[in-house]
Design a protein around this motif. Structure first.
Motif, PDB file in Angstrom:
ATOM      1  N   ALA A 133     -18.341   6.932 -15.624  1.00 25.09           N
ATOM      2  CA  ALA A 133     -18.508   8.020 -14.657  1.00 25.09           C
ATOM      3  C   ALA A 133     -17.899   7.652 -13.312  1.00 25.09           C
ATOM      4  CB  ALA A 133     -19.996   8.347 -14.490  1.00 25.09           C
ATOM      5  N   VAL A 134     -18.128   6.421 -12.876  1.00 28.35           N
ATOM      6  CA  VAL A 134     -17.582   5.971 -11.596  1.00 28.35           C
ATOM      7  C   VAL A 134     -16.056   5.937 -11.648  1.00 28.35           C
ATOM      8  CG1 VAL A 134     -17.472   4.039  -9.976  1.00 28.35           C
ATOM      9  CG2 VAL A 134     -19.666   4.697 -10.982  1.00 28.35           C
ATOM     10  N   GLU A 135     -15.506   5.414 -12.736  1.00 30.48           N
ATOM     11  CA  GLU A 135     -14.048   5.374 -12.909  1.00 30.48           C
ATOM     12  C   GLU A 135     -13.449   6.778 -12.853  1.00 30.48           C
ATOM     13  OE1 GLU A 135     -11.358   3.424 -13.784  1.00 30.48           O
ATOM     14  OE2 GLU A 135     -12.222   1.417 -13.836  1.00 30.48           O
ATOM     15  N   ALA A 136     -14.023   7.698 -13.631  1.00 25.27           N
ATOM     16  CA  ALA A 136     -13.473   9.053 -13.696  1.00 25.27           C
ATOM     17  C   ALA A 136     -13.487   9.716 -12.327  1.00 25.27           C
ATOM     18  CB  ALA A 136     -14.269   9.889 -14.706  1.00 25.27           C
ATOM     19  N   GLY A 137     -14.605   9.589 -11.621  1.00 23.98           N
ATOM     20  CA  GLY A 137     -14.714  10.196 -10.293  1.00 23.98           C
ATOM     21  C   GLY A 137     -13.756   9.577  -9.295  1.00 23.98           C
ATOM     22  N   ALA A 138     -13.593   8.256  -9.379  1.00 20.73           N
ATOM     23  CA  ALA A 138     -12.705   7.556  -8.435  1.00 20.73           C
ATOM     24  C   ALA A 138     -11.252   7.985  -8.625  1.00 20.73           C
ATOM     25  CB  ALA A 138     -12.838   6.044  -8.619  1.00 20.73           C
ATOM     26  N   HIS A 139     -10.807   8.062  -9.853  1.00 20.89           N
ATOM     27  CA  HIS A 139      -9.411   8.439 -10.101  1.00 20.89           C
ATOM     28  C   HIS A 139      -9.167   9.910  -9.753  1.00 20.89           C
ATOM     29  CE1 HIS A 139      -8.148   4.611 -11.706  1.00 20.89           C
ATOM     30  NE2 HIS A 139      -9.212   4.581 -12.491  1.00 20.89           N
ATOM     31  N   ALA A 140     -10.157  10.760 -10.000  1.00 19.56           N
ATOM     32  CA  ALA A 140     -10.011  12.164  -9.595  1.00 19.56           C
ATOM     33  C   ALA A 140      -9.898  12.271  -8.079  1.00 19.56           C
ATOM     34  CB  ALA A 140     -11.204  12.985 -10.093  1.00 19.56           C
ATOM     35  N   TYR A 141     -10.680  11.471  -7.364  1.00 23.78           N
ATOM     36  CA  TYR A 141     -10.649  11.506  -5.902  1.00 23.78           C
ATOM     37  C   TYR A 141      -9.302  11.019  -5.379  1.00 23.78           C
ATOM     38  CZ  TYR A 141     -12.860  11.481  -1.280  1.00 23.78           C
ATOM     39  OH  TYR A 141     -13.195  11.757   0.028  1.00 23.78           O
ATOM     40  N   ALA A 142      -8.679  10.093  -6.107  1.00 22.55           N
ATOM     41  CA  ALA A 142      -7.365   9.582  -5.709  1.00 22.55           C
ATOM     42  C   ALA A 142      -6.280  10.649  -5.856  1.00 22.55           C
ATOM     43  CB  ALA A 142      -7.002   8.358  -6.541  1.00 22.55           C
ATOM     44  N   ALA A 143      -6.592  11.726  -6.583  1.00 25.08           N
ATOM     45  CA  ALA A 143      -5.621  12.811  -6.771  1.00 25.08           C
ATOM     46  C   ALA A 143      -6.076  14.105  -6.095  1.00 25.08           C
ATOM     47  CB  ALA A 143      -5.403  13.055  -8.262  1.00 25.08           C
ATOM     48  N   ARG A 144      -7.032  14.013  -5.187  1.00 24.95           N
ATOM     49  CA  ARG A 144      -7.637  15.214  -4.601  1.00 24.95           C
ATOM     50  C   ARG A 144      -6.659  16.051  -3.775  1.00 24.95           C
ATOM     51  NH1 ARG A 144      -8.959  10.811  -1.777  1.00 24.95           N
ATOM     52  NH2 ARG A 144      -9.048  10.803   0.506  1.00 24.95           N
ATOM     53  N   ASN A 145      -5.577  15.443  -3.322  1.00 23.89           N
ATOM     54  CA  ASN A 145      -4.608  16.186  -2.509  1.00 23.89           C
ATOM     55  C   ASN A 145      -3.417  16.689  -3.321  1.00 23.89           C
ATOM     56  OD1 ASN A 145      -6.063  15.787  -0.050  1.00 23.89           O
ATOM     57  ND2 ASN A 145      -5.273  13.688   0.050  1.00 23.89           N
ATOM     58  N   GLY A 146      -3.565  16.659  -4.649  1.00 20.25           N
ATOM     59  CA  GLY A 146      -2.504  17.156  -5.506  1.00 20.25           C
ATOM     60  C   GLY A 146      -1.496  16.111  -5.908  1.00 20.25           C
ATOM     61  N   HIS A 147      -1.710  14.873  -5.493  1.00 19.12           N
ATOM     62  CA  HIS A 147      -0.811  13.762  -5.825  1.00 19.12           C
ATOM     63  C   HIS A 147      -1.665  12.531  -6.051  1.00 19.12           C
ATOM     64  CE1 HIS A 147       2.435  10.768  -5.387  1.00 19.12           C
ATOM     65  NE2 HIS A 147       1.617  10.127  -4.571  1.00 19.12           N
TER      66      HIS A 147
ATOM     67  N   TYR B 271       0.828  -1.207   0.000  1.00 23.31           N
ATOM     68  CA  TYR B 271       0.000   0.000   0.000  1.00 23.31           C
ATOM     69  C   TYR B 271       0.862   1.258   0.000  1.00 23.31           C
ATOM     70  CZ  TYR B 271      -1.749   3.989   2.587  1.00 23.31           C
ATOM     71  OH  TYR B 271      -1.981   5.271   3.014  1.00 23.31           O
ATOM     72  N   GLN B 272       1.911   1.271   0.814  1.00 21.61           N
ATOM     73  CA  GLN B 272       2.776   2.445   0.890  1.00 21.61           C
ATOM     74  C   GLN B 272       3.444   2.724  -0.453  1.00 21.61           C
ATOM     75  OE1 GLN B 272       3.084   4.683   3.120  1.00 21.61           O
ATOM     76  NE2 GLN B 272       2.150   3.779   4.940  1.00 21.61           N
ATOM     77  N   PHE B 273       3.772   1.685  -1.187  1.00 19.13           N
ATOM     78  CA  PHE B 273       4.327   1.828  -2.531  1.00 19.13           C
ATOM     79  C   PHE B 273       3.337   2.586  -3.413  1.00 19.13           C
ATOM     80  CE2 PHE B 273       6.100  -0.933  -6.306  1.00 19.13           C
ATOM     81  CZ  PHE B 273       6.549   0.220  -6.942  1.00 19.13           C
ATOM     82  N   ALA B 274       2.073   2.147  -3.403  1.00 20.87           N
ATOM     83  CA  ALA B 274       1.049   2.792  -4.231  1.00 20.87           C
ATOM     84  C   ALA B 274       0.759   4.223  -3.762  1.00 20.87           C
ATOM     85  CB  ALA B 274      -0.233   1.967  -4.205  1.00 20.87           C
ATOM     86  N   ALA B 275       0.836   4.437  -2.447  1.00 22.93           N
ATOM     87  CA  ALA B 275       0.569   5.776  -1.915  1.00 22.93           C
ATOM     88  C   ALA B 275       1.663   6.760  -2.305  1.00 22.93           C
ATOM     89  CB  ALA B 275       0.455   5.707  -0.386  1.00 22.93           C
ATOM     90  N   SER B 276       2.864   6.252  -2.586  1.00 18.01           N
ATOM     91  CA  SER B 276       4.013   7.113  -2.849  1.00 18.01           C
ATOM     92  C   SER B 276       4.345   7.273  -4.322  1.00 18.01           C
ATOM     93  CB  SER B 276       5.249   6.542  -2.133  1.00 18.01           C
ATOM     94  OG  SER B 276       5.005   6.353  -0.759  1.00 18.01           O
ATOM     95  N   ASP B 277       3.912   6.335  -5.159  1.00 22.70           N
ATOM     96  CA  ASP B 277       4.349   6.313  -6.551  1.00 22.70           C
ATOM     97  C   ASP B 277       3.170   6.165  -7.506  1.00 22.70           C
ATOM     98  OD1 ASP B 277       5.969   6.025  -8.847  1.00 22.70           O
ATOM     99  OD2 ASP B 277       5.941   3.842  -8.627  1.00 22.70           O
ATOM    100  N   PRO B 278       2.902   7.165  -8.353  1.00 26.62           N
ATOM    101  CA  PRO B 278       1.751   7.079  -9.263  1.00 26.62           C
ATOM    102  C   PRO B 278       1.844   5.935 -10.258  1.00 26.62           C
ATOM    103  CG  PRO B 278       3.097   9.009  -9.767  1.00 26.62           C
ATOM    104  CD  PRO B 278       3.583   8.469  -8.463  1.00 26.62           C
TER     105      PRO B 278
END
Length: 431
Positions: free
Chosen positions: A288-302, A254-261
């Protein structure tokens, strides 16, 4: 009694699985007919759904089993072509079930409509003018779609943003109105688009600008669903690996995924492997679900992991997944596609909020299944064993030869079409 624990389901014939589910879930006769039909979605119906229809494109429909979510059993319909996904989700659901299952919750179902305004003589004055007329604008929006208000939903909020105010380009300067709508059990695209289009003339008068886009946003960050699970290490034990080793490996992954796009994209694709099949099976908009989910994964600028994995105070592996869920259980294909109706029946005809919670629980399970495999035997061992049957079919195997060829491919650790063709030729020669 309905249950998602159906021992031996995997070893049943397709016909026996259908009969088991029809009886266990007391499906209506019409829905049972769809299960046994060779063409559940008639070409005539498909021709009314989209343009230039030439046929239909079936996908395998399986059941994710063992799911206990908020102490309620769910057999989860999943439409997907990728091997191992349904098996992996069901396996992790069985583990989680022993630890109390998944706990989920959801926010209010507030979707967003946007109105883009350009060319305002004074952006700040235009913003204030809209805010001053907020109550009237909400009335206009609800009058445009009165049936949603009658169901307890409707437009209930509004705000205004100024974008690119300091830009020297007049094309980039704009004012954006956000309309917040409770869409109840509908996904809400038609509702919201109707409302924002109705508001456009009034917005132009108030701002002195010109309205261009008026459409919903698929970034539904006010319509969230969240799932958690807590699993004791002993339930994670795998051949050659202690439960603690698996737990810690999952957290490191998980930490790998959290740190590296680069890792996060694949990590999150695995999560959507669990969610998208349910979205498709229930007739919802997976794009629509895919697009929203991936945008949410980048909500903090990363761009990072959609899930979070950690060790709780008892040493258990704790997982969490929160995502926007722009889905519905009424309207659209959910009312037209017979298999979508069937899927919703199997799920107990849930509300949109309940369905969203089931989706994130399955996404969390699928993520753990992938990570557990990656940190123990590797992803290929289980995946290729299941994929081998598809490879055998692609090579021309039929009937009992499918399993014979598939088994040999796994034994040789060469799951590829060329090798399957060689095996087929050898079998024919032996005969």
């Amino acid at each position: 009694m309905k249950t998602s624990r159906i021992p031996g389901f995997y070893n049943m014939t397709v016909e026996d699985r259908r009969k088991t589910i029809a009886k266990l879930y007391a499906l209506p006769e019409e829905q049972v007919d769809y299960l046994f039909s060779t063409e559940p979605l008639k070409t005539g119906t498909a021709d009314k759904m989209i343009e230039n229809v030439i046929g239909t494109f079936p996908l395998p429909l399986g059941l994710g089993l063992n799911f206990l979510i908020n102490d309620k059993d769910y057999a989860v319909p999943m439409a997907i072509e990728e091997a191992s996904v349904v098996a992996s989700a069901s396996y992790i659901a069985k583990i989680a079930r022993s630890a109390g299952g998944f706990k989920t919750e959801a926010t209010e179902r507030i979707m967003i409509g946007q109105i883009q305004v350009v060319g305002c003589p004074d952006m700040h004055a235009a913003k204030q003018a809209i805010l001053n007329e907020k109550a009237e604008l909400l009335e206009v929006a609800n009058a445009a779609y009165p049936s949603i208000a009658a169901r307890g939903g409707g437009a209930e909020g509004l705000d205004v943003r100024i974008l690119n105010e300091s830009s020297e380009s007049t094309f980039s300067q704009m004012l954006v109105v956000h309309l917040y709508v409770d869409t109840c059990d509908a996904m809400g695209a038609n509702i919201i688009n109707t409302m924002v289009e109705a508001l456009a003339p009034t917005v132009e008068k108030l701002t002195g600008g010109k309205v261009y886009l008026r459409i919903l946003s698929n970034y539904a960050d006010r319509c969230l669903a969240r799932a958690t699970c807590s699993i004791p290490p002993h339930l994670l034990e795998s051949e050659g690996f202690s439960g603690e080793e698996v737990r810690d490996g999952v957290i490191q992954a998980y930490q790998f995924a959290a740190s590296d796009p680069y890792r996060a994209v694949t990590h999150n694709k695995g999560i959507m492997n669990g969610i998208d099949p349910i979205v498709i099976a229930t007739g919802n908009d997976w794009r629509a679900v895919e697009a929203g989910a991936h945008a949410y994964a980048a909500r903090n600028g990363h761009y990072g992991s959609m899930t979070t994995w950690s060790v709780d105070e008892k040493g258990n592996l704790r997982g969490e997944l929160e995502l926007p869920m722009s889905i519905g259980t009424v309207g659209g294909a959910t009312r037209v596609h017979p298999m979508a109706k069937l899927a919703l029946d199997i799920l107990g005809n849930p509300s949109a909020s309940e369905l969203a919670q089931v989706m994130v629980a399955v996404g969390l399970a699928q993520n753990l299944g992938a990570l557990k495999a990656l940190v123990t035997d590797g992803i290929q061992k289980g995946h290729m064993a299941l994929h081998s049957r598809s490879v055998a079919i692609a090579a021309g195997a039929t009937g009992e030869m499918i399993d014979i060829v598939a088994e040999k491919l796994v034994q040789l650790k060469e799951v590829r079409v060329g090798k399957a063709e060689e095996i087929l030729v050898g079998c024919k020669n032996d005969c």
